[in-house]
Enzyme design. Structure first.
Site, PDB file in Angstrom:
ATOM      1  N   LYS A  46      31.545  27.245  38.394  1.00 25.40           N
ATOM      2  CA  LYS A  46      30.181  27.714  38.694  1.00 25.40           C
ATOM      3  C   LYS A  46      29.776  28.867  37.779  1.00 25.40           C
ATOM      4  O   LYS A  46      28.583  29.079  37.536  1.00 25.40           O
ATOM      5  CB  LYS A  46      30.064  28.112  40.163  1.00 25.40           C
ATOM      6  CG  LYS A  46      31.113  29.127  40.642  1.00 25.40           C
ATOM      7  CD  LYS A  46      30.598  30.522  40.751  1.00 25.40           C
ATOM      8  CE  LYS A  46      31.645  31.479  41.278  1.00 25.40           C
ATOM      9  NZ  LYS A  46      31.152  32.836  41.515  1.00 25.40           N
ATOM     10  N   GLN A  89      33.756  36.631  34.007  1.00 20.09           N
ATOM     11  CA  GLN A  89      34.693  35.520  34.107  1.00 20.09           C
ATOM     12  C   GLN A  89      34.158  34.279  33.394  1.00 20.09           C
ATOM     13  O   GLN A  89      34.935  33.484  32.867  1.00 20.09           O
ATOM     14  CB  GLN A  89      34.965  35.190  35.573  1.00 20.09           C
ATOM     15  CG  GLN A  89      35.870  36.184  36.280  1.00 20.09           C
ATOM     16  CD  GLN A  89      37.257  36.256  35.667  1.00 20.09           C
ATOM     17  OE1 GLN A  89      37.654  37.261  35.109  1.00 20.09           O
ATOM     18  NE2 GLN A  89      37.981  35.165  35.734  1.00 20.09           N
ATOM     19  N   PHE A 131      47.358  40.169  37.863  1.00 14.18           N
ATOM     20  CA  PHE A 131      48.477  40.867  38.500  1.00 14.18           C
ATOM     21  C   PHE A 131      49.329  39.951  39.377  1.00 14.18           C
ATOM     22  O   PHE A 131      50.317  40.404  39.968  1.00 14.18           O
ATOM     23  CB  PHE A 131      47.952  42.036  39.347  1.00 14.18           C
ATOM     24  CG  PHE A 131      47.209  43.071  38.553  1.00 14.18           C
ATOM     25  CD1 PHE A 131      47.798  43.717  37.483  1.00 14.18           C
ATOM     26  CD2 PHE A 131      45.902  43.398  38.872  1.00 14.18           C
ATOM     27  CE1 PHE A 131      47.111  44.660  36.740  1.00 14.18           C
ATOM     28  CE2 PHE A 131      45.201  44.347  38.138  1.00 14.18           C
ATOM     29  CZ  PHE A 131      45.810  44.985  37.069  1.00 14.18           C
ATOM     30  N   SER A 139      43.502  45.620  48.031  1.00 14.72           N
ATOM     31  CA  SER A 139      42.641  46.495  48.847  1.00 14.72           C
ATOM     32  C   SER A 139      41.403  46.954  48.091  1.00 14.72           C
ATOM     33  O   SER A 139      40.886  48.032  48.347  1.00 14.72           O
ATOM     34  CB  SER A 139      43.441  47.725  49.279  1.00 14.72           C
ATOM     35  OG  SER A 139      43.938  48.410  48.129  1.00 14.72           O
ATOM     36  N   TRP A 197      36.624  43.356  47.817  1.00 14.15           N
ATOM     37  CA  TRP A 197      36.755  42.111  48.551  1.00 14.15           C
ATOM     38  C   TRP A 197      38.020  42.106  49.411  1.00 14.15           C
ATOM     39  O   TRP A 197      38.031  41.607  50.529  1.00 14.15           O
ATOM     40  CB  TRP A 197      36.745  40.950  47.572  1.00 14.15           C
ATOM     41  CG  TRP A 197      36.775  39.553  48.125  1.00 14.15           C
ATOM     42  CD1 TRP A 197      37.483  38.506  47.616  1.00 14.15           C
ATOM     43  CD2 TRP A 197      36.053  39.011  49.242  1.00 14.15           C
ATOM     44  NE1 TRP A 197      37.258  37.369  48.346  1.00 14.15           N
ATOM     45  CE2 TRP A 197      36.376  37.647  49.350  1.00 14.15           C
ATOM     46  CE3 TRP A 197      35.155  39.552  50.174  1.00 14.15           C
ATOM     47  CZ2 TRP A 197      35.855  36.820  50.346  1.00 14.15           C
ATOM     48  CZ3 TRP A 197      34.633  38.737  51.164  1.00 14.15           C
ATOM     49  CH2 TRP A 197      34.982  37.386  51.241  1.00 14.15           C
ATOM     50  N   GLY A 198      39.098  42.689  48.889  1.00 10.00           N
ATOM     51  CA  GLY A 198      40.327  42.754  49.663  1.00 10.00           C
ATOM     52  C   GLY A 198      40.152  43.520  50.956  1.00 10.00           C
ATOM     53  O   GLY A 198      40.632  43.108  52.019  1.00 10.00           O
TER      54      GLY A 198
END
Length: 427
Positions: free
Chosen positions: A286, A381, A122, A18, A21-22
């Site tokens: 990417k 990332q 997670f 949540s 993005w969630g």
């Protein structure tokens, strides 16, 4: 298209996660579930990692005389009261049929479609928590971008989820900035889902046991014939370790049409393909290309240089996919889909990997220093992916096959200069 006349049961959908993005994806799913009561249960669950907070003073819901603004309340209570995730997606109204739930076990109970949208670290722990609480014929979609790479192999998050839970899981990825999607600004995405053979509509599919199914419910694992197990192929073309259970015949089949119905909105266009590996790789590789593009932007070399880096980067993305996932990857996933070229363009135009790489060159400091100063604890990332991909390629003696990706890693390690990138790309 499935209708109530054809299928007596409906799919229950749960979004696991949540955050920014969630919540945006949960909004889309809940909107579509409400519009298609013939296919989906009206209530969509969203699992929320519980926190306590007061309504921020910047929120439209702030009221100095309200207990919500003066006393800490559970985030789930605030979401369900205001129909807004006041912490992670402020100012965006969420559908009233989206229910925030702090209990992972309760939120996934009897759900036949699970949508995963949480930080990748997670995945393991949460799957362990939920695996005894889902129906055994559930199917999933991972909205977690990227892959996990070590020197031994490349692991897709969708397949990691599938192996943990004993289900089939596809992937969603694209040029999707969460706030823009939530604000209903037009965008596209790609869903990769290769339906297992046993999910196709045929007479052998097992109907839901009528005698033991609670009225209006979906059967639990104890009510199913667990001998109805079938094999399917993974993205390497090998027989998967996961033994899937055939979905009941009185549920609409989870295929490309149903997934498009669940995720497509007038402002969020969906293309559904079967290349799960290609979609997953696009979301990871990417980021390396975005760092390289940021480097040349930081030197002030202009748009021509950035375009050159993106072109070579796209070719290397295709090559990586075809070399290591030859049984399932299609070049068109990278060159034609939102999860490929469109996501690459967005990331190389203003994404955090691009911006931090550009600032590192302009400030003449390491990108790690920029990361610490600019991202408020969040991680790039591209840094970990560049390192992991380099180790993977080195072990196989393939460094020379991917000069841009390897060159970007060597720049990050201060073994070569940014100015050397054109020569490295040309090798």
């Amino acid at each position: 298209m499935a209708t109530l006349g054809a299928y007596s049961k409906k799919h229950k959908v749960t979004v696991v996660g949540s955050g920014n993005w969630g919540s945006a994806i949960a909004k889309i799913v809940a909107e579509n579930a409400k519009e298609r009561p013939d296919l989906f249960e009206q209530e969509v669950q969203m699992w929320v990692y519980e926190e306590e907070l007061t309504v921020p003073s910047t929120s439209k819901h702030y009221d100095a005389g309200s207990k919500f603004s003066t006393q800490p309340h559970k985030l789930t209570k605030l979401i369900n009261h205001f129909h807004e995730n006041v912490k992670y997606l402020p100012s965006i109204t969420l559908p009233s049929n989206l229910i925030a739930n702090p209990s992972l076990e309760e939120s996934v109970l009897d759900s036949t479609i699970l949508v995963f949208n949480l930080p990748h670290q997670f995945i393991g722990g949460l799957c362990d928590q939920m695996k005894d609480h889902i129906v055994p014929y559930a199917r999933g979609i991972s909205c977690i971008k990227g892959v996990s790479v070590d020197s031994e192999d490349v692991h897709l998050f969708s397949e990691s989820i599938g192996e943990k839970l004993g289900i089939y899981c596809g992937a969603l990825s694209g040029a999707n900035i969460a706030n823009e999607v939530a604000q209903e600004k037009f965008s596209e995405t790609t869903i990769a889902y290769d339906p297992p053979p046993m999910d196709s509509r045929n007479p052998s599919r097992n109907p839901t046991p009528k005698a033991t199914t609670p009225q209006g419910g979906t059967p639990s694992s104890s009510q199913l014939d667990l001998t109805a197990i079938n094999e399917h192929k993974d993205t390497r073309g090998k027989t998967s370790k996961v033994k899937l259970i055939v979905p009941p015949s009185d549920l609409p089949p989870i295929d490309h049409n149903l997934l498009k119905t669940l995720f497509h909105r007038p402002y969020f266009h969906v293309q559904v393909i079967s290349d799960v590996a290609g979609v997953s790789l696009g979301g990871a590789l990417k980021n390396i290309v975005a760092i390289a593009t940021g480097f040349v932007a930081g030197l002030g070399w202009g748009d021509n240089a950035k375009a050159a880096v993106m072109r070579v980067g796209l070719l290397e993305m295709v090559k990586f996919g075809k070399m290591f996932f030859s049984n399932s990857v299609h070049a068109g996933t990278f060159t034609e889909e939102s999860a490929g070229v469109a996501d690459l363009i967005t990331s190389c135009s203003g994404g955090r990997n691009y911006r931090c790489a550009k600032m590192s060159v302009e400030r003449k400091v390491s990108i790690e220093e920029v990361e610490r100063e600019e991202l408020n604890g969040q991680m790039l990332q591209g840094l970990s992916t560049a390192k992991e991909v380099y180790g993977f390629l080195k072990k196989r003696g393939k460094e020379d096959e991917f000069p841009l990706m390897v060159g970007t890693y060597r720049i990050l390690q201060c073994k070569v200069k940014v100015e050397d990138l054109p020569d490295l790309m040309g090798q």
